[in-house]
Design an enzyme around this catalytic site. Sequence first.
Site, PDB file in Angstrom:
ATOM      1  N   GLU A  12       3.486  -5.092 -12.993  1.00  0.00           N
ATOM      2  CA  GLU A  12       1.797  -5.488 -13.419  1.00  0.00           C
ATOM      3  C   GLU A  12       0.785  -3.591 -12.800  1.00  0.00           C
ATOM      4  O   GLU A  12       1.505  -2.979 -11.462  1.00  0.00           O
ATOM      5  CB  GLU A  12       1.466  -6.420 -11.692  1.00  0.00           C
ATOM      6  CG  GLU A  12       1.646  -7.626 -12.940  1.00  0.00           C
ATOM      7  CD  GLU A  12       1.416  -8.546 -12.185  1.00  0.00           C
ATOM      8  OE1 GLU A  12       0.779  -8.732 -11.360  1.00  0.00           O
ATOM      9  OE2 GLU A  12       2.307  -9.362 -12.421  1.00  0.00           O
TER      10      GLU A  12
ATOM     11  N   CYS B 149      -3.392   0.231  -7.932  1.00  0.00           N
ATOM     12  CA  CYS B 149      -2.276   0.236  -7.243  1.00  0.00           C
ATOM     13  C   CYS B 149      -1.380  -0.102  -8.198  1.00  0.00           C
ATOM     14  O   CYS B 149      -1.160  -0.839  -9.289  1.00  0.00           O
ATOM     15  CB  CYS B 149      -3.289  -1.923  -6.916  1.00  0.00           C
ATOM     16  SG  CYS B 149      -1.220  -2.404  -5.910  1.00  0.00           S
TER      17      CYS B 149
ATOM     18  N   CYS C 261      11.830  -8.254  -6.444  1.00  0.00           N
ATOM     19  CA  CYS C 261      11.365  -7.508  -4.900  1.00  0.00           C
ATOM     20  C   CYS C 261      13.092  -8.247  -4.204  1.00  0.00           C
ATOM     21  O   CYS C 261      13.267  -9.405  -4.660  1.00  0.00           O
ATOM     22  CB  CYS C 261      10.401  -7.734  -3.948  1.00  0.00           C
ATOM     23  SG  CYS C 261      10.408  -6.693  -2.457  1.00  0.00           S
TER      24      CYS C 261
ATOM     25  N   CYS D 236       9.704 -12.260   1.105  1.00  0.00           N
ATOM     26  CA  CYS D 236       8.341 -12.702   1.538  1.00  0.00           C
ATOM     27  C   CYS D 236       7.999 -14.341   1.473  1.00  0.00           C
ATOM     28  O   CYS D 236       8.098 -13.794   0.011  1.00  0.00           O
ATOM     29  CB  CYS D 236       7.484 -11.620   2.352  1.00  0.00           C
ATOM     30  SG  CYS D 236       7.575  -9.680   2.557  1.00  0.00           S
TER      31      CYS D 236
ATOM     32  N   CYS E 243       4.979 -14.353  -0.637  1.00  0.00           N
ATOM     33  CA  CYS E 243       4.498 -13.393  -2.353  1.00  0.00           C
ATOM     34  C   CYS E 243       5.457 -13.713  -3.191  1.00  0.00           C
ATOM     35  O   CYS E 243       6.288 -14.366  -3.079  1.00  0.00           O
ATOM     36  CB  CYS E 243       5.477 -11.985  -1.422  1.00  0.00           C
ATOM     37  SG  CYS E 243       5.216 -10.872  -2.730  1.00  0.00           S
TER      38      CYS E 243
ATOM     39  N   CYS F 196      -1.180  -9.338  -7.137  1.00  0.00           N
ATOM     40  CA  CYS F 196       0.269  -8.471  -8.202  1.00  0.00           C
ATOM     41  C   CYS F 196       1.356  -9.579  -7.955  1.00  0.00           C
ATOM     42  O   CYS F 196       1.350 -10.748  -6.701  1.00  0.00           O
ATOM     43  CB  CYS F 196       0.719  -6.908  -7.820  1.00  0.00           C
ATOM     44  SG  CYS F 196      -0.683  -5.959  -8.558  1.00  0.00           S
TER      45      CYS F 196
HETATM   46  N1  SAH Z   1       6.043  -4.740   0.041  1.00  0.00           N
HETATM   47  C1  SAH Z   1       5.013  -3.521   0.259  1.00  0.00           C
HETATM   48  C2  SAH Z   1       4.327  -3.843  -0.944  1.00  0.00           C
HETATM   49  C3  SAH Z   1       3.728  -4.316  -1.574  1.00  0.00           C
HETATM   50  S1  SAH Z   1       2.818  -6.279  -1.841  1.00  0.00           S
HETATM   51  C4  SAH Z   1       4.781  -4.550   1.669  1.00  0.00           C
HETATM   52  O1  SAH Z   1       5.610  -5.405   2.153  1.00  0.00           O
HETATM   53  O2  SAH Z   1       3.484  -3.771   2.285  1.00  0.00           O
HETATM   54  C5  SAH Z   1       1.675  -6.083  -1.048  1.00  0.00           C
HETATM   55  C6  SAH Z   1       0.907  -6.413  -0.213  1.00  0.00           C
HETATM   56  O3  SAH Z   1       0.483  -8.035  -0.307  1.00  0.00           O
HETATM   57  C7  SAH Z   1       1.459  -6.629   0.749  1.00  0.00           C
HETATM   58  O4  SAH Z   1       0.595  -6.665   2.398  1.00  0.00           O
HETATM   59  C8  SAH Z   1       1.639  -7.884   1.056  1.00  0.00           C
HETATM   60  O5  SAH Z   1       2.522  -8.769   2.230  1.00  0.00           O
HETATM   61  C9  SAH Z   1       0.192  -9.085   0.415  1.00  0.00           C
HETATM   62  N2  SAH Z   1       1.095 -10.349  -0.112  1.00  0.00           N
HETATM   63  C10 SAH Z   1       1.918 -10.642  -0.820  1.00  0.00           C
HETATM   64  N3  SAH Z   1       2.095 -11.949  -1.399  1.00  0.00           N
HETATM   65  C11 SAH Z   1       0.782 -12.618  -0.841  1.00  0.00           C
HETATM   66  C12 SAH Z   1      -0.372 -13.384  -0.358  1.00  0.00           C
HETATM   67  N4  SAH Z   1       0.091 -14.261  -1.334  1.00  0.00           N
HETATM   68  N5  SAH Z   1      -1.361 -13.682   0.073  1.00  0.00           N
HETATM   69  C13 SAH Z   1      -1.859 -12.158   0.570  1.00  0.00           C
HETATM   70  N6  SAH Z   1      -1.230 -10.853   0.594  1.00  0.00           N
HETATM   71  C14 SAH Z   1       0.060 -10.914   0.317  1.00  0.00           C
END
Ligand code: SAH
Length: 344
Positions: free
Chosen positions: A90, A103, A110, A114, A117, A331
């Site tokens: 995406e 973006c 991944c 987290c 995510c 994303c």
């Molecule tokens: N791996 C990298 C970049 C990808 S995630 C990182 O962790 O920074 C991009 C951003 O979206 C990160 O800050 C991530 O923590 C956040 N993110 C992921 N899922 C989310 C969600 N459900 N709500 C809000 N932010 C989220």
Amino acid sequence: MIDLKDFSYKELEDFLVDMGEKKFRAAQIFKWLHLGVTDYDEMTDLSKALREKLRQISYVSVLEIEQKFVSKLDGTVKYLFRLPDGNCIESVVMRYHHGLTICISSQIGCRMGCRFCASTIGGLYRSLTAGEILNQVIFAEKDMGERISNIVLMGIGEPLDNYDNVLKFIHNVNNEKGKNIGLRHITLSTCGVVPGIYKLADENLPITLTISLHAPNDTIRDSIMPVNHKYKIAELIEACKYYTDKTNRRLSFEYSLIHGVNDSIKNADELARLVKPLRAHVNLIPVNKVEERDFKKGSREEINAFLERLTERGVNATIRRELGSDISASCGQLRKKAREITEE
Ligand code: SAH
């Protein structure tokens, strides 16, 4: 077969010299690649013989637009791109007053895990090549018919878990013979892969670094971000200090506010203590709902109270404006849906 977009500029020159060609051919080819030309016959300033030779040993990779969504609210465009191997990634293009920002994804899936995510649910399938990362910019720009001026590596994947390809991409997209996007217009976001932050600092590139912090102490961070088992907050902050000292660039922190997990006023105080010495900016993001995850955002009042507390404590913080909320522009969610459909 070699994808010409996987070469750095220097590698492309060497490749051509090895073929018995002149170095300047690299500039011509590089320009065409970045314009989104995919057929050697469209590279009209190359001789027919050279085009034929190139065709035999190399190819120009493409991304197909599998689906495209345009937000009626703010014009945000979300692409679901299909890679030649059938996988989907995406990319999201957002319109700001200073121009278009894209973006982009750095991996398919991944492995950082987290909990909040969507990108991490099926684990890591593979990293993207430098060419595949670049193609998101090339094909989104081609489709939009407008110049993209800013890049954020904040899509699917952990960029520092695909370090070499991401770095090659950054150099290529910055090259004045191609897209010529300024390093100051490129942001890399990481969940906190500490050795990668040191390595990046030593490259001395004026890109913007963003840290996905999401917790003000190790207890909370351990419970929502597995990367914290490996690198504790103190080590992460140490690496951030090194980065700012070395590059003279201020960094910022992403902090997703998850109701009842990390959004109390006490948490705001802890966060302020942590980030203030770095004079970093804090981006607050009300957590996006992901179907499989049971995380919720707090009320507007609670979110504002958190922001106010940070501000009172002297932290420069803002609440991230949500763009493309009608097309679930954040994303990970689309790719997951596409995978479920293909796997059914
Ligand atoms: N791996 C990298 C970049 C990808 S995630 C990182 O962790 O920074 C991009 C951003 O979206 C990160 O800050 C991530 O923590 C956040 N993110 C992921 N899922 C989310 C969600 N459900 N709500 C809000 N932010 C989220």
